[in-house]
Design an enzyme around this catalytic site. Structure first.
Site, PDB file in Angstrom:
ATOM      1  N   ASP A  24      23.475  26.578  76.884  1.00  0.00           N
ATOM      2  CA  ASP A  24      22.141  27.052  77.275  1.00  0.00           C
ATOM      3  C   ASP A  24      22.002  27.008  78.795  1.00  0.00           C
ATOM      4  O   ASP A  24      22.660  26.206  79.459  1.00  0.00           O
ATOM      5  CB  ASP A  24      21.048  26.124  76.722  1.00  0.00           C
ATOM      6  CG  ASP A  24      21.063  26.040  75.214  1.00  0.00           C
ATOM      7  OD1 ASP A  24      21.577  26.963  74.576  1.00  0.00           O
ATOM      8  OD2 ASP A  24      20.545  25.028  74.693  1.00  0.00           O
TER       9      ASP A  24
HETATM   10  N1  URA Z   1      23.626  22.638  71.718  1.00  0.00           N
HETATM   11  C1  URA Z   1      22.502  23.005  72.362  1.00  0.00           C
HETATM   12  O1  URA Z   1      21.412  22.783  71.870  1.00  0.00           O
HETATM   13  N2  URA Z   1      22.619  23.601  73.556  1.00  0.00           N
HETATM   14  C2  URA Z   1      23.811  23.842  74.159  1.00  0.00           C
HETATM   15  O2  URA Z   1      23.856  24.382  75.264  1.00  0.00           O
HETATM   16  C3  URA Z   1      24.972  23.446  73.474  1.00  0.00           C
HETATM   17  C4  URA Z   1      24.855  22.843  72.251  1.00  0.00           C
END
Ligand code: URA
Length: 253
Positions: free
Chosen positions: A113
């Site tokens: 993310d």
């Molecule tokens: N899980 C998440 O919630 N975000 C990420 O970036 C990676 C794994």
């Protein structure tokens, strides 16, 4: 004996993003390309594409970029997106601009993310990408999660159960390992890559992830000397670490 591929110099350099074949021809005529110390002016000549080429060839006085088949480890900073086309800062902006013009294209291996930091791999090797993200190979992704509320002590058993369901999904999560570091900090290792998986897992327990950082993929950890925004090209030993513990022979090249 495996056959060594050959390529025309103009095709090779164009595929590495150095410009059109005409651009490369101009550069060659101007003496901007050398091989083993001598100017290579005829860019229509074919040369063997061997792994030592970046050590033997220069372009505009710089060593040739890594050949196709590269794997990059990046310490992804907060606030950049794993996408080729979204607005705003992209992880690809952190690589040399020329690399955007390479074929095959460099892509992230899975995504983090925008507000997740840490170990991100990128590659132009589609087979390797699929081997790493395929659930068949169970490559473990380890995240350090900082939580808004204290853990209540039930999370580890729930995450390890193999029966834990996320909202709006019809298949339980594969067992995941939680190592509690403190009341509000834990290392979570998962083998799947579902959408916002780690944040949703903690949300389902009534908590909220304040910060998320990926520390490892399989046996490959984020090195301490790669600061946020920095990256390096991995060698074959580093890549093999990703599959450490996976007994499927197809995972190792
Ligand atoms: N899980 C998440 O919630 N975000 C990420 O970036 C990676 C794994």
């Amino acid at each position: 004996m495996s056959k060594v591929l050959t390529s025309r110099v103009d095709r090779l350099l164009s595929s590495l993003g150095y410009g059109s074949r005409n651009d490369v021809a101009r550069m060659g005529r101007a003496g901007g390309i050398t091989l083993d110390g001598a100017a290579l002016r005829d860019v229509t000549s074919r040369i063997p594409v061997t792994s030592d080429l970046p050590a033997r060839m220069t372009v505009r006085g710089e060593p040739l970029d890594p050949l196709a088949g590269l794997v990059i480890l990046m310490n992804k900073p907060l606030g950049v997106t794993c996408s080729h086309k979204e607005d705003g800062a992209l992880v690809y902006d952190l690589l040399p601009q020329r690399w955007r013009a390479r074929t095959p294209t460099i892509s992230t291996i899975g995504r983090l993310d925008r507000q997740t930091s840490g170990l991100l791999l990128l590659t132009d090797d589609g087979d390797l990408l699929h081997r790493i993200i395929s659930p068949k190979h169970h490559v473990t992704k380890t995240y350090r999660a900082t939580l808004v509320r204290p853990l209540d002590g039930t999370e580890a058993a729930l995450f390890a159960s193999g029966a834990f369901m996320l909202q709006n999904e019809d298949k339980p999560l594969a067992p995941a390992d939680l190592q509690v570091i403190s009341d509000t900090e834990a290392l979570l290792s998962v083998t799947e890559g579902r959408y916002h998986q780690v944040r949703r897992m903690f949300a389902a327990t009534g908590n909220h992830v304040a910060a998320l950082h990926r520390e490892a993929l399989g046996g490959l950890s984020l090195p301490d000397d790669i600061a946020p925004g920095q990256w390096k090209v991995l060698n074959a030993q580093d890549i093999a670490l990703i599959f450490q513990g996976d007994d499927d022979p197809a995972s190792v090249m």
